[in-house]
Enzyme design. Structure first.
Site, PDB file in Angstrom:
ATOM      1  N   HIS A 181      22.226 -97.816 -53.892  1.00 30.24           N
ATOM      2  CA  HIS A 181      23.411 -98.056 -53.078  1.00 30.24           C
ATOM      3  C   HIS A 181      24.012 -99.438 -53.338  1.00 30.24           C
ATOM      4  O   HIS A 181      23.301-100.447 -53.337  1.00 30.24           O
ATOM      5  CB  HIS A 181      23.060 -97.943 -51.593  1.00 30.24           C
ATOM      6  CG  HIS A 181      22.261 -96.720 -51.265  1.00 30.24           C
ATOM      7  ND1 HIS A 181      22.857 -95.498 -51.064  1.00 30.24           N
ATOM      8  CD2 HIS A 181      20.924 -96.514 -51.147  1.00 30.24           C
ATOM      9  CE1 HIS A 181      21.914 -94.593 -50.814  1.00 30.24           C
ATOM     10  NE2 HIS A 181      20.739 -95.189 -50.865  1.00 30.24           N
ATOM     11  N   TYR A 212      28.793 -96.742 -44.090  1.00 27.71           N
ATOM     12  CA  TYR A 212      29.403 -95.426 -43.876  1.00 27.71           C
ATOM     13  C   TYR A 212      30.681 -95.561 -43.054  1.00 27.71           C
ATOM     14  O   TYR A 212      30.674 -96.141 -41.966  1.00 27.71           O
ATOM     15  CB  TYR A 212      28.436 -94.505 -43.138  1.00 27.71           C
ATOM     16  CG  TYR A 212      27.161 -94.209 -43.880  1.00 27.71           C
ATOM     17  CD1 TYR A 212      27.176 -93.487 -45.070  1.00 27.71           C
ATOM     18  CD2 TYR A 212      25.942 -94.649 -43.399  1.00 27.71           C
ATOM     19  CE1 TYR A 212      26.012 -93.209 -45.759  1.00 27.71           C
ATOM     20  CE2 TYR A 212      24.770 -94.370 -44.076  1.00 27.71           C
ATOM     21  CZ  TYR A 212      24.808 -93.657 -45.250  1.00 27.71           C
ATOM     22  OH  TYR A 212      23.655 -93.392 -45.925  1.00 27.71           O
ATOM     23  N   HIS A 268      29.874 -88.700 -45.124  1.00 28.55           N
ATOM     24  CA  HIS A 268      28.992 -88.588 -43.954  1.00 28.55           C
ATOM     25  C   HIS A 268      29.624 -87.787 -42.827  1.00 28.55           C
ATOM     26  O   HIS A 268      29.383 -88.055 -41.640  1.00 28.55           O
ATOM     27  CB  HIS A 268      28.562 -89.969 -43.461  1.00 28.55           C
ATOM     28  CG  HIS A 268      27.091 -90.066 -43.182  1.00 28.55           C
ATOM     29  ND1 HIS A 268      26.527 -89.683 -41.995  1.00 28.55           N
ATOM     30  CD2 HIS A 268      26.075 -90.501 -43.949  1.00 28.55           C
ATOM     31  CE1 HIS A 268      25.227 -89.879 -42.035  1.00 28.55           C
ATOM     32  NE2 HIS A 268      24.920 -90.373 -43.216  1.00 28.55           N
ATOM     33  N   GLU A 318      22.650 -82.346 -45.990  1.00 24.81           N
ATOM     34  CA  GLU A 318      21.742 -83.295 -45.355  1.00 24.81           C
ATOM     35  C   GLU A 318      21.394 -82.904 -43.933  1.00 24.81           C
ATOM     36  O   GLU A 318      20.267 -83.138 -43.484  1.00 24.81           O
ATOM     37  CB  GLU A 318      22.384 -84.685 -45.388  1.00 24.81           C
ATOM     38  CG  GLU A 318      21.532 -85.788 -44.806  1.00 24.81           C
ATOM     39  CD  GLU A 318      22.213 -87.147 -44.926  1.00 24.81           C
ATOM     40  OE1 GLU A 318      22.122 -87.934 -43.974  1.00 24.81           O
ATOM     41  OE2 GLU A 318      22.834 -87.402 -45.964  1.00 24.81           O
ATOM     42  N   HIS A 368      17.688 -85.601 -50.065  1.00 24.32           N
ATOM     43  CA  HIS A 368      17.969 -86.771 -49.241  1.00 24.32           C
ATOM     44  C   HIS A 368      16.711 -87.637 -49.164  1.00 24.32           C
ATOM     45  O   HIS A 368      15.672 -87.174 -48.709  1.00 24.32           O
ATOM     46  CB  HIS A 368      18.383 -86.297 -47.840  1.00 24.32           C
ATOM     47  CG  HIS A 368      18.816 -87.392 -46.931  1.00 24.32           C
ATOM     48  ND1 HIS A 368      18.446 -87.437 -45.603  1.00 24.32           N
ATOM     49  CD2 HIS A 368      19.610 -88.470 -47.135  1.00 24.32           C
ATOM     50  CE1 HIS A 368      18.991 -88.492 -45.026  1.00 24.32           C
ATOM     51  NE2 HIS A 368      19.698 -89.140 -45.925  1.00 24.32           N
ATOM     52  N   GLU A 395      17.706 -89.818 -54.655  1.00 27.72           N
ATOM     53  CA  GLU A 395      17.947 -91.107 -54.011  1.00 27.72           C
ATOM     54  C   GLU A 395      16.759 -92.031 -54.271  1.00 27.72           C
ATOM     55  O   GLU A 395      15.602 -91.636 -54.108  1.00 27.72           O
ATOM     56  CB  GLU A 395      18.149 -90.898 -52.508  1.00 27.72           C
ATOM     57  CG  GLU A 395      18.747 -92.071 -51.785  1.00 27.72           C
ATOM     58  CD  GLU A 395      19.279 -91.690 -50.414  1.00 27.72           C
ATOM     59  OE1 GLU A 395      19.852 -92.573 -49.751  1.00 27.72           O
ATOM     60  OE2 GLU A 395      19.140 -90.519 -49.997  1.00 27.72           O
TER      61      GLU A 395
END
Length: 458
Positions: A181, A212, A268, A318, A368, A395
């Site tokens: 990220h 987010y 999201h 997710e 996730h 991730e």
């Protein structure tokens, strides 16, 4: 001559037949004795190989939850002990927002249900546990079930003397490509962060401005705060500002960092479906690797229109709980990457079924893997990632020293790739005394609101 007297030639033939029969019987007897002797000799010197001996049945002795929070997030691990001394398995059951409810489900109900059952019958254990409470699934019960399921796979790997990925079919790749990220309060700050991450070897980077929904990119005080509405720690999201900022963010990062780096972004589920569709269309020129979670689970019907509007790859799932929620969207090819939280859907057993289903429809995995997954859970992701052909991306993980002191054998990161501990089972062990130094808490609520205080659904 008497007609009853045999001819000499006939007598000779009969004599030869009798002699031949006797010789054959004698020869067979001799050969039989020799064969029996050789068989006894062979049996005396034959050692059955270990793989041909099979394994004695092993039963579940106890099931319990182990909790810890070395990096702030509540982590829950299930430990399944067996009737074979020293043999146990670990699985991830982390539902960080409602951790105590999961612990109760494990210690009070799952233990009673599982004791005495055969550790080898994973498929039966999954299905019988899934319906044992009559009302199925949900994040509490599914995470408890995931902990059991992953622990049983851990045990099976230890019994077989193999890493779990070998039991799932062996490696389809040498290691697991990951994304990490990049963040910042301006597009330029994000681009700087992307360049630093590229220098560490990452080829895939998710970019967010202000977190987010850009909740950290503004110091503007919303009206609901002035009115004293909502909680003191509630975040504010300016939806219009966010929707305008994302295309500018992609443009800036592309210009600064080039076309070779793969860029991802997570909506999201925080904006209205039509706004999400229009924003994703505006990103086509910047070739996103994928845009994640454009719609909430309540708005799945919008995917058909999204698919007709843009060619940008989409990741979704997710917030899925029930193992049936993604069946129809996958069969209709509404998205390109399945983004399940593996412990949320019940562990390795359903994750493998989801991955296999995706292979038929050219949908890749993108499990996730946030900070509120234990190292055991990250290892479970990695073993599936290594084994399935239609792997997409994973991730990345980052464990602090406290976490690594608790969990021995954590997955490791190098040059943007994740690798597992190459030992039987999932490869991760736990120090329960060290884990107890970091107790869990009940403070885990996460709230985002519009300017007037309306709650925004993630």
């Amino acid at each position: 001559m008497n007609q009853n007297t045999p001819e000499p030639q006939q007598n000779r033939r009969d004599a030869l037949k009798m002699l031949g029969a006797g010789s054959t019987a004698g020869l067979l007897g001799l050969l039989g004795s020799t064969a029996r002797a050789e068989a006894r000799h062979t049996q005396a010197h034959y050692t059955q190989p270990a793989y041909a001996k099979g394994m004695a049945p092993v039963k579940i002795k106890s099931v319990k939850a182990i909790v810890t929070a070395p990096q702030g997030s509540n982590l829950i691990v299930v430990k399944v002990e067996t009737t074979e001394p020293g043999l146990y398995g670990l699985g991830c059951a982390t539902f960080t927002q409602r951790a105590f409810a999961v612990v109760t489900a494990i210690d009070t109900y799952l233990n009673e249900f599982c004791v005495g059952k055969d550790v080898d019958n994973i498929e039966d254990m999954w299905h019988s546990t899934y319906v044992s409470s009559y009302w199925r699934n949900g994040p509490v019960l599914n995470n408890a079930l995931s902990g059991l399921d992953e622990a049983l796979w851990d045990i099976k790997g230890k019994r077989a003397g193999m890493p779990v990925y070998q039991l799932l079919g062996g490696k389809a790749r040498f290691a697991i490509p990951c994304y990490t990220h990049a963040n910042g309060n301006t597009p330029e700050a994000v681009a700087d962060d992307v360049q630093r991450i590229m220098d560490r070897g990452f080829k895939y980077i998710r970019i967010q401005q202000g977190g987010y929904g850009a909740v950290g990119a503004t110091e503007q005080k919303p009206d609901f705060k002035s009115a004293g509405f909502g909680g003191a720690t509630d975040n504010y999201m300016n939806e219009r500002a966010y929707l305008k900022s994302v295309p500018k963010l992609f443009e800036t990062v592309r210009k600064r960092c080039g076309d070779d780096i793969e860029l991802l972004h997570d909506i999201h589920e925080r904006v209205q479906p039509m706004d999400a569709i229009n924003m994703i269309k505006a990103l086509e020129a910047y070739r996103p690797f994928f845009i994640e979670d454009p719609f909430s689970p309540e708005n799945m019907g919008w995917f058909r229109q999204l698919r007709q509007s843009t060619t940008v790859p989409i990741a979704m799932g997710e917030l899925f709980n029930n193992v049936n929620e993604f069946r129809d969207p996958m069969a209709n090819q509404w998205f390109d990457y399945i983004r399940c939280h593996v412990s949320q859907i019940g562990g390795i057993t359903p994750a493998m079924k989801v991955a296999r289903l995706g292979e038929w429809f050219n949908i890749k995995t993108a499990w996730h893997g946030p900070g509120d997954v234990s190292p055991v859970g990250h290892a479970a992701h990695a073993h599936v990632d290594l084994a399935v052909w239609n792997f997409g991306i994973q991730e990345a993980v980052s464990f602090n020293e406290k976490t690594q002191a608790i969990f021995k054998g954590c997955p490791t990161m190098k040059d943007g790739y994740m690798s597992v501990n190459e030992v039987p089972g999932l490869g991760v062990d736990i120090d329960e005394k060290e884990a107890a130094k970091y107790p869990i808490t009940s403070k885990s609520n996460w709230q985002v609101r519009k300017f007037d205080g309306t709650s925004i659904r993630p």
